[in-house]
Scaffold this motif. Structure first.
Motif, PDB file in Angstrom:
ATOM      1  N   VAL A  51      28.451  42.056  31.728  1.00  0.00           N
ATOM      2  CA  VAL A  51      29.028  41.944  33.080  1.00  0.00           C
ATOM      3  C   VAL A  51      30.441  42.519  33.094  1.00  0.00           C
ATOM      4  O   VAL A  51      30.781  43.334  33.969  1.00  0.00           O
ATOM      5  N   LYS A  52      31.269  42.129  32.129  1.00  0.00           N
ATOM      6  CA  LYS A  52      32.651  42.623  32.072  1.00  0.00           C
ATOM      7  C   LYS A  52      32.690  44.144  31.965  1.00  0.00           C
ATOM      8  O   LYS A  52      33.459  44.808  32.657  1.00  0.00           O
ATOM      9  N   ARG A  53      31.862  44.694  31.083  1.00  0.00           N
ATOM     10  CA  ARG A  53      31.863  46.148  30.881  1.00  0.00           C
ATOM     11  C   ARG A  53      31.384  46.877  32.141  1.00  0.00           C
ATOM     12  O   ARG A  53      31.962  47.895  32.522  1.00  0.00           O
ATOM     13  N   CYS A  54      30.352  46.357  32.779  1.00  0.00           N
ATOM     14  CA  CYS A  54      29.877  46.975  34.025  1.00  0.00           C
ATOM     15  C   CYS A  54      30.956  46.931  35.098  1.00  0.00           C
ATOM     16  O   CYS A  54      31.144  47.902  35.839  1.00  0.00           O
ATOM     17  N   CYS A  55      31.678  45.830  35.177  1.00  0.00           N
ATOM     18  CA  CYS A  55      32.773  45.730  36.151  1.00  0.00           C
ATOM     19  C   CYS A  55      33.852  46.771  35.862  1.00  0.00           C
ATOM     20  O   CYS A  55      34.326  47.459  36.769  1.00  0.00           O
ATOM     21  N   GLU A  56      34.230  46.901  34.582  1.00  0.00           N
ATOM     22  CA  GLU A  56      35.242  47.890  34.188  1.00  0.00           C
ATOM     23  C   GLU A  56      34.820  49.303  34.576  1.00  0.00           C
ATOM     24  O   GLU A  56      35.635  50.098  35.049  1.00  0.00           O
ATOM     25  N   LEU A  57      33.555  49.617  34.375  1.00  0.00           N
ATOM     26  CA  LEU A  57      33.063  50.981  34.615  1.00  0.00           C
ATOM     27  C   LEU A  57      32.868  51.307  36.099  1.00  0.00           C
ATOM     28  O   LEU A  57      32.747  52.480  36.442  1.00  0.00           O
ATOM     29  N   THR A  58      32.828  50.293  36.949  1.00  0.00           N
ATOM     30  CA  THR A  58      32.499  50.536  38.363  1.00  0.00           C
ATOM     31  C   THR A  58      33.616  50.139  39.327  1.00  0.00           C
ATOM     32  O   THR A  58      33.379  50.024  40.522  1.00  0.00           O
ATOM     33  N   ASN A  59      34.842  49.950  38.823  1.00  0.00           N
ATOM     34  CA  ASN A  59      35.985  49.594  39.666  1.00  0.00           C
ATOM     35  C   ASN A  59      35.762  48.262  40.386  1.00  0.00           C
ATOM     36  O   ASN A  59      36.024  48.128  41.577  1.00  0.00           O
ATOM     37  N   VAL A  60      35.229  47.290  39.645  1.00  0.00           N
ATOM     38  CA  VAL A  60      35.023  45.947  40.187  1.00  0.00           C
ATOM     39  C   VAL A  60      35.858  44.978  39.355  1.00  0.00           C
ATOM     40  O   VAL A  60      35.785  44.974  38.127  1.00  0.00           O
ATOM     41  N   LYS A  61      36.674  44.196  40.036  1.00  0.00           N
ATOM     42  CA  LYS A  61      37.510  43.202  39.368  1.00  0.00           C
ATOM     43  C   LYS A  61      36.697  41.921  39.166  1.00  0.00           C
ATOM     44  O   LYS A  61      36.124  41.395  40.112  1.00  0.00           O
ATOM     45  N   LEU A  62      36.649  41.440  37.931  1.00  0.00           N
ATOM     46  CA  LEU A  62      35.956  40.197  37.616  1.00  0.00           C
ATOM     47  C   LEU A  62      36.957  39.053  37.736  1.00  0.00           C
ATOM     48  O   LEU A  62      37.989  39.053  37.054  1.00  0.00           O
ATOM     49  N   VAL A  63      36.668  38.096  38.623  1.00  0.00           N
ATOM     50  CA  VAL A  63      37.581  36.990  38.895  1.00  0.00           C
ATOM     51  C   VAL A  63      36.890  35.679  38.551  1.00  0.00           C
ATOM     52  O   VAL A  63      35.775  35.417  39.015  1.00  0.00           O
ATOM     53  N   TRP A  64      37.559  34.858  37.739  1.00  0.00           N
ATOM     54  CA  TRP A  64      37.048  33.544  37.386  1.00  0.00           C
ATOM     55  C   TRP A  64      37.862  32.503  38.133  1.00  0.00           C
ATOM     56  O   TRP A  64      39.058  32.381  37.921  1.00  0.00           O
ATOM     57  N   GLY A  65      37.208  31.745  39.006  1.00  0.00           N
ATOM     58  CA  GLY A  65      37.879  30.633  39.667  1.00  0.00           C
ATOM     59  C   GLY A  65      37.894  29.421  38.754  1.00  0.00           C
ATOM     60  O   GLY A  65      36.950  29.205  37.986  1.00  0.00           O
ATOM     61  N   LYS A  66      38.955  28.638  38.828  1.00  0.00           N
ATOM     62  CA  LYS A  66      39.079  27.469  37.953  1.00  0.00           C
ATOM     63  C   LYS A  66      38.396  26.236  38.519  1.00  0.00           C
ATOM     64  O   LYS A  66      37.999  25.355  37.783  1.00  0.00           O
ATOM     65  N   GLY A  67      38.257  26.173  39.828  1.00  0.00           N
ATOM     66  CA  GLY A  67      37.656  24.996  40.443  1.00  0.00           C
ATOM     67  C   GLY A  67      36.151  25.123  40.587  1.00  0.00           C
ATOM     68  O   GLY A  67      35.534  26.052  40.073  1.00  0.00           O
ATOM     69  N   ALA A  68      35.570  24.178  41.323  1.00  0.00           N
ATOM     70  CA  ALA A  68      34.127  24.179  41.557  1.00  0.00           C
ATOM     71  C   ALA A  68      33.729  25.178  42.634  1.00  0.00           C
ATOM     72  O   ALA A  68      32.555  25.492  42.800  1.00  0.00           O
ATOM     73  N   SER A  69      34.712  25.674  43.384  1.00  0.00           N
ATOM     74  CA  SER A  69      34.428  26.665  44.424  1.00  0.00           C
ATOM     75  C   SER A  69      35.649  27.555  44.604  1.00  0.00           C
ATOM     76  O   SER A  69      36.723  27.273  44.078  1.00  0.00           O
ATOM     77  N   LEU A  70      35.455  28.639  45.348  1.00  0.00           N
ATOM     78  CA  LEU A  70      36.545  29.548  45.665  1.00  0.00           C
ATOM     79  C   LEU A  70      36.358  30.052  47.081  1.00  0.00           C
ATOM     80  O   LEU A  70      35.296  29.876  47.674  1.00  0.00           O
TER      81      LEU A  70
ATOM     82  N   PRO B 182      33.445  47.964  45.966  1.00  0.00           N
ATOM     83  CA  PRO B 182      34.686  48.725  46.117  1.00  0.00           C
ATOM     84  C   PRO B 182      34.649  49.566  47.400  1.00  0.00           C
ATOM     85  O   PRO B 182      33.570  49.972  47.857  1.00  0.00           O
ATOM     86  N   HIS B 183      35.832  49.789  47.953  1.00  0.00           N
ATOM     87  CA  HIS B 183      35.953  50.663  49.126  1.00  0.00           C
ATOM     88  C   HIS B 183      37.073  51.647  48.839  1.00  0.00           C
ATOM     89  O   HIS B 183      38.223  51.246  48.650  1.00  0.00           O
ATOM     90  N   GLY B 184      36.725  52.934  48.788  1.00  0.00           N
ATOM     91  CA  GLY B 184      37.728  53.946  48.464  1.00  0.00           C
ATOM     92  C   GLY B 184      38.327  53.659  47.100  1.00  0.00           C
ATOM     93  O   GLY B 184      37.612  53.480  46.121  1.00  0.00           O
ATOM     94  N   ARG B 185      39.644  53.566  47.047  1.00  0.00           N
ATOM     95  CA  ARG B 185      40.321  53.261  45.777  1.00  0.00           C
ATOM     96  C   ARG B 185      40.500  51.762  45.555  1.00  0.00           C
ATOM     97  O   ARG B 185      40.924  51.340  44.486  1.00  0.00           O
ATOM     98  N   SER B 186      40.194  50.970  46.562  1.00  0.00           N
ATOM     99  CA  SER B 186      40.322  49.515  46.419  1.00  0.00           C
ATOM    100  C   SER B 186      39.159  48.987  45.592  1.00  0.00           C
ATOM    101  O   SER B 186      37.999  49.294  45.871  1.00  0.00           O
ATOM    102  N   PRO B 187      39.477  48.198  44.572  1.00  0.00           N
ATOM    103  CA  PRO B 187      38.396  47.694  43.720  1.00  0.00           C
ATOM    104  C   PRO B 187      37.520  46.683  44.443  1.00  0.00           C
ATOM    105  O   PRO B 187      37.949  46.025  45.396  1.00  0.00           O
ATOM    106  N   GLY B 188      36.301  46.581  43.968  1.00  0.00           N
ATOM    107  CA  GLY B 188      35.429  45.525  44.424  1.00  0.00           C
ATOM    108  C   GLY B 188      35.785  44.242  43.689  1.00  0.00           C
ATOM    109  O   GLY B 188      36.670  44.231  42.824  1.00  0.00           O
ATOM    110  N   VAL B 189      35.079  43.167  44.023  1.00  0.00           N
ATOM    111  CA  VAL B 189      35.331  41.880  43.377  1.00  0.00           C
ATOM    112  C   VAL B 189      34.001  41.215  43.073  1.00  0.00           C
ATOM    113  O   VAL B 189      33.111  41.145  43.925  1.00  0.00           O
TER     114      VAL B 189
END
Length: 193
Positions: free
Chosen positions: A15-34, A51-58
């Motif tokens: 998952v991390k590697r795919c995110c790196e390769l596709t301009n997607v930021k991997l975000v881990w929330g600390k709580g039970a929800s975000l 992602p949209h244009g140069r803005s990364p996806g999430v």
């Protein structure tokens, strides 16, 4: 490290590697929800935005829950990411002929910001459900392939509950997470193979 922990780490690395390769930021929330930006119903267990244009996806997942729960959410959201990456019809179906997003239209209709006729409502909900059920089928495949510590029968029940909640929302114009009656599980691509 146990065998299960190794399998989880292997999936996380993919998952991390795919995110790196596709301009997607991997975000881990600390709580039970975000909270996702623009999400009208508040807090979520996870989400994917492309992602949209140069803005990364999430790709975001709340990890303040039992590991089996957040892994299932990660697998589901990674399913959406793979739909997007492969430009899969299950992803593109949510784009309406006029370019609008079916999920956003559904949210606006539920919130009373938009009026639609019965056929439009049915079309929008069907599109969203196709996308969600496909992401769930992909998640089940990841869970099986990586032998993740997620109870597949419990996850299938959660899929059915969510699908039923969408069906009720279509009828009542209100969001309420509901449990489906036993024996009413939706058919998934994975079940048909």
């Amino acid at each position: 490290m146990t065998t299960t922990d190794r399998r989880v780490q292997e999936f996380l690395q993919v998952v991390k590697r795919c995110c790196e390769l596709t301009n997607v930021k991997l975000v881990w929330g600390k709580g039970a929800s975000l909270t996702a930006l623009g999400e009208p119903r508040g807090e979520l267990a996870g989400y994917f935005s492309a992602p949209h244009g140069r803005s990364p996806g999430v790709l975001a997942v709340a990890r303040g829950r039992p590991r089996s729960k957040w892994l299932a959410v990660l697998a589901h959201e990674f399913g959406h990411m793979s739909q997007w990456f492969f430009n899969d019809p299950a992803w593109t179906v949510t784009t309406m002929p006029n370019g609008q997003d079916a999920q956003e239209l559904m949210d606006d209709w539920v919130d009373g910001k938009l009026e639609l006729d019965a056929d439009e409502i049915t079309d929008i909900f069907n599109r969203v459900r196709v996308c969600e059920l496909d992401a769930d089928a992909r998640a089940l495949q990841y869970i099986k392939d990586y032998r993740l510590p997620v109870n597949i029968e419990v996850y299938k029940r959660e899929i059915a509950d969510m699908d039923y909640s969408y069906r009720l929302m279509q009828r009542t114009r209100r969001w309420k997470r509901t449990k489906v009656r036993p024996g009413r599980l939706p058919k998934l691509k994975l079940d048909q193979e």
